[in-house]
Every structure is written in C-alpha cells, then in structure tokens.
Write a protein that holds these residues in place. Sequence first.
Motif, PDB file in Angstrom:
ATOM      1  N   CYS A  31       0.823  -1.213   0.000  1.00 54.77           N
ATOM      2  CA  CYS A  31       0.000   0.000   0.000  1.00 54.77           C
ATOM      3  C   CYS A  31       0.856   1.262   0.000  1.00 54.77           C
ATOM      4  O   CYS A  31       0.481   2.262  -0.617  1.00 54.77           O
ATOM      5  N   LYS A  34       1.939   1.711  -3.565  1.00 54.42           N
ATOM      6  CA  LYS A  34       0.808   2.096  -4.412  1.00 54.42           C
ATOM      7  C   LYS A  34       0.398   3.551  -4.179  1.00 54.42           C
ATOM      8  O   LYS A  34       0.093   4.271  -5.116  1.00 54.42           O
ATOM      9  N   CYS A  35       0.393   3.972  -2.930  1.00 53.06           N
ATOM     10  CA  CYS A  35      -0.210   5.265  -2.589  1.00 53.06           C
ATOM     11  C   CYS A  35       0.780   6.407  -2.436  1.00 53.06           C
ATOM     12  O   CYS A  35       0.399   7.564  -2.584  1.00 53.06           O
ATOM     13  N   SER A  46      -1.724  13.487  -5.734  1.00 52.05           N
ATOM     14  CA  SER A  46      -2.291  12.397  -4.942  1.00 52.05           C
ATOM     15  C   SER A  46      -1.952  12.526  -3.462  1.00 52.05           C
ATOM     16  O   SER A  46      -2.508  11.827  -2.645  1.00 52.05           O
ATOM     17  N   GLU A  47      -1.027  13.430  -3.115  1.00 52.53           N
ATOM     18  CA  GLU A  47      -0.611  13.565  -1.722  1.00 52.53           C
ATOM     19  C   GLU A  47      -0.988  14.906  -1.122  1.00 52.53           C
ATOM     20  O   GLU A  47      -0.603  15.226  -0.021  1.00 52.53           O
ATOM     21  N   SER A  72      -3.229  10.723   0.472  1.00 56.68           N
ATOM     22  CA  SER A  72      -2.411   9.514   0.525  1.00 56.68           C
ATOM     23  C   SER A  72      -2.784   8.662   1.735  1.00 56.68           C
ATOM     24  O   SER A  72      -2.740   7.432   1.660  1.00 56.68           O
ATOM     25  N   CYS A  75      -5.868   6.820   0.712  1.00 58.66           N
ATOM     26  CA  CYS A  75      -5.480   5.759  -0.219  1.00 58.66           C
ATOM     27  C   CYS A  75      -4.917   4.566   0.544  1.00 58.66           C
ATOM     28  O   CYS A  75      -5.291   3.420   0.285  1.00 58.66           O
ATOM     29  N   CYS A  79      -6.565   0.932   0.664  1.00 56.71           N
ATOM     30  CA  CYS A  79      -5.744  -0.173   0.171  1.00 56.71           C
ATOM     31  C   CYS A  79      -5.649  -1.265   1.231  1.00 56.71           C
ATOM     32  O   CYS A  79      -5.808  -2.451   0.932  1.00 56.71           O
TER      33      CYS A  79
END
Length: 105
Positions: A31, A34-35, A46-47, A72, A75, A79
């Motif tokens: 995870c 991925k994140c 994404s963060e 994140s 995420c 996940c």
Amino acid sequence: KLDPGLIMEQVKVQIAVANAQELLQRMTDKCFRKCIGKPGGALDNSEQVRTGGRSGDPRPPSSGRPLRLCVSQKCIAMCMDRYMDSWNTVSRAYNSRLQRERANM
C-alpha cells in the motif's frame, strides 16, 4: 514436567503472531508503494491535503473546524481495507478446501 499440549499451544500462538506480522508487513509495503510513490521535496496531486466536510463535502463539518484529509492517508487506508478483505476471502477458501480434503481422506 513439560506439558506437550501446552507447548503445542504456545507454538501455535507464536506461528499466528508471525503470520500476522508478515501480513501486516506485506500489506504496508504494497500500500505504501501504491499510494505514496517516490518521496520528494513537494507533494504531488495524490498527496495534497484537502480541507472540507465529510464525504467530499467542501463545507466544514458541523463542529466548525475544517476536516483535513490527506489523500495519501485515505489511499493507504482503503488499500489496507481491500488487502485485508482479499486476504480473508483467500484464507476462508483455503481453509474450506483443507477441510474438504481432510474429510475425503
């Protein structure tokens, strides 16, 4: 005098703890990759930290304090939830198969 049953139970507990630690480590590694992506000096989209209410509502929650949600972190939490759900499904199927095979012996 050592009780073989007690020793066996202690071994089972140690195996269960080791399996749980391995599961947690694998889940964390997967995870995080991925994140998070590559760590750097700035956050990518994404963060970024978002401010708003629950479930994407741009208004602050009723307490008047804005809800700060790191994408994140969300995420990673999602996940990990999916990973655990998948692991549980596979584990149930594996245990079911073992029981069927033992019954056929």
